[in-house]
Design a protein around this motif. Sequence first.
Motif, PDB file in Angstrom:
ATOM      1  N   LYS A  67      25.841 -14.166  37.372  1.00  0.00           N
ATOM      2  CA  LYS A  67      24.437 -13.791  37.504  1.00  0.00           C
ATOM      3  C   LYS A  67      23.751 -14.107  36.181  1.00  0.00           C
ATOM      4  CE  LYS A  67      25.430  -9.871  40.486  1.00  0.00           C
ATOM      5  NZ  LYS A  67      25.326  -8.428  40.620  1.00  0.00           N
ATOM      6  N   ASP A  68      22.515 -14.546  36.253  1.00  0.00           N
ATOM      7  CA  ASP A  68      21.773 -14.825  35.025  1.00  0.00           C
ATOM      8  C   ASP A  68      21.720 -13.605  34.118  1.00  0.00           C
ATOM      9  OD1 ASP A  68      21.349 -17.417  35.830  1.00  0.00           O
ATOM     10  OD2 ASP A  68      19.319 -17.047  36.576  1.00  0.00           O
ATOM     11  N   SER A  69      21.808 -12.420  34.715  1.00  0.00           N
ATOM     12  CA  SER A  69      21.748 -11.195  33.909  1.00  0.00           C
ATOM     13  C   SER A  69      22.969 -11.042  33.006  1.00  0.00           C
ATOM     14  CB  SER A  69      21.611  -9.962  34.811  1.00  0.00           C
ATOM     15  OG  SER A  69      22.766  -9.808  35.612  1.00  0.00           O
ATOM     16  N   TYR A  70      24.057 -11.794  33.277  1.00  0.00           N
ATOM     17  CA  TYR A  70      25.234 -11.757  32.410  1.00  0.00           C
ATOM     18  C   TYR A  70      25.020 -12.569  31.135  1.00  0.00           C
ATOM     19  CZ  TYR A  70      27.819 -10.061  36.561  1.00  0.00           C
ATOM     20  OH  TYR A  70      28.263  -9.378  37.656  1.00  0.00           O
ATOM     21  N   ASP A  71      24.067 -13.522  31.163  1.00  0.00           N
ATOM     22  CA  ASP A  71      23.801 -14.338  29.978  1.00  0.00           C
ATOM     23  C   ASP A  71      23.340 -13.469  28.826  1.00  0.00           C
ATOM     24  OD1 ASP A  71      24.375 -16.830  31.112  1.00  0.00           O
ATOM     25  OD2 ASP A  71      22.308 -17.165  31.755  1.00  0.00           O
TER      26      ASP A  71
ATOM     27  N   ASP B  18      27.753 -17.880  26.326  1.00  0.00           N
ATOM     28  CA  ASP B  18      27.578 -17.788  27.776  1.00  0.00           C
ATOM     29  C   ASP B  18      28.524 -18.735  28.514  1.00  0.00           C
ATOM     30  OD1 ASP B  18      25.643 -15.794  27.585  1.00  0.00           O
ATOM     31  OD2 ASP B  18      23.988 -17.240  27.541  1.00  0.00           O
TER      32      ASP B  18
ATOM     33  N   ASN C 169      28.713  -7.554  29.978  1.00  0.00           N
ATOM     34  CA  ASN C 169      27.407  -7.192  30.515  1.00  0.00           C
ATOM     35  C   ASN C 169      26.715  -6.084  29.729  1.00  0.00           C
ATOM     36  OD1 ASN C 169      25.406  -7.769  32.433  1.00  0.00           O
ATOM     37  ND2 ASN C 169      26.056  -6.081  33.726  1.00  0.00           N
TER      38      ASN C 169
ATOM     39  N   LYS D 267      25.685  -8.203  25.519  1.00  0.00           N
ATOM     40  CA  LYS D 267      24.226  -8.324  25.714  1.00  0.00           C
ATOM     41  C   LYS D 267      23.474  -7.874  24.472  1.00  0.00           C
ATOM     42  CE  LYS D 267      22.097  -8.890  29.282  1.00  0.00           C
ATOM     43  NZ  LYS D 267      21.526 -10.048  29.948  1.00  0.00           N
TER      44      LYS D 267
ATOM     45  N   GLU E 197      20.163  -9.443  22.458  1.00  0.00           N
ATOM     46  CA  GLU E 197      18.981  -8.583  22.265  1.00  0.00           C
ATOM     47  C   GLU E 197      18.666  -8.422  20.787  1.00  0.00           C
ATOM     48  OE1 GLU E 197      19.978  -4.984  24.353  1.00  0.00           O
ATOM     49  OE2 GLU E 197      19.927  -5.996  26.310  1.00  0.00           O
TER      50      GLU E 197
END
Length: 159
Positions: A28-32, A39, A142, A146, A150
């Motif tokens: 999922k892109d949210s894992y990037d 990644d 995740n 992340k 951030e």
Amino acid sequence: MQNGAEYTLFPIRMVWDNEGMRPMIAWKDSYDIGVEKIDCQHRQLLAKLNEFFEACSNQQGRDKIMETLQFLKEYTIEHFGSEEELMGEIDFPELAEHRKTHAGFVKTVLELEEMINAKGVSVLSTIKLNRTLTDWLVNHINKCDKLIGEYMASRGKAV
């Protein structure tokens, strides 16, 4: 159940096709985390996890477990080195804690390998490896990883 149907058990997606039901984790892109090299390495881990799931669902987990453990030993050296180097370059405040987490994962992999070498491959060792990899994906990549992206974004550093 119909071919092509998908059933989600977070984060594992059960796919029903001509070969029956099998577990898969879709990227999922949210894992990037926003760092392409990291990644890419994470996607490589996910692909290996899916290969292992596939082997287990086809009653070939015993054959695949040693190959997966060898991959993990090589992967952790390269990937953790890349991640920790990046964290050092950006002065990531949680680098020391992150290193401890990485060391814990390496220890878990080595303990699992030792258990298999001593007792042989079993259903328990196969389940333990499945859980270890899934937990790492969900909880470390995740969540913890992340934070690196951030942090870089909050500092306006190129990702």
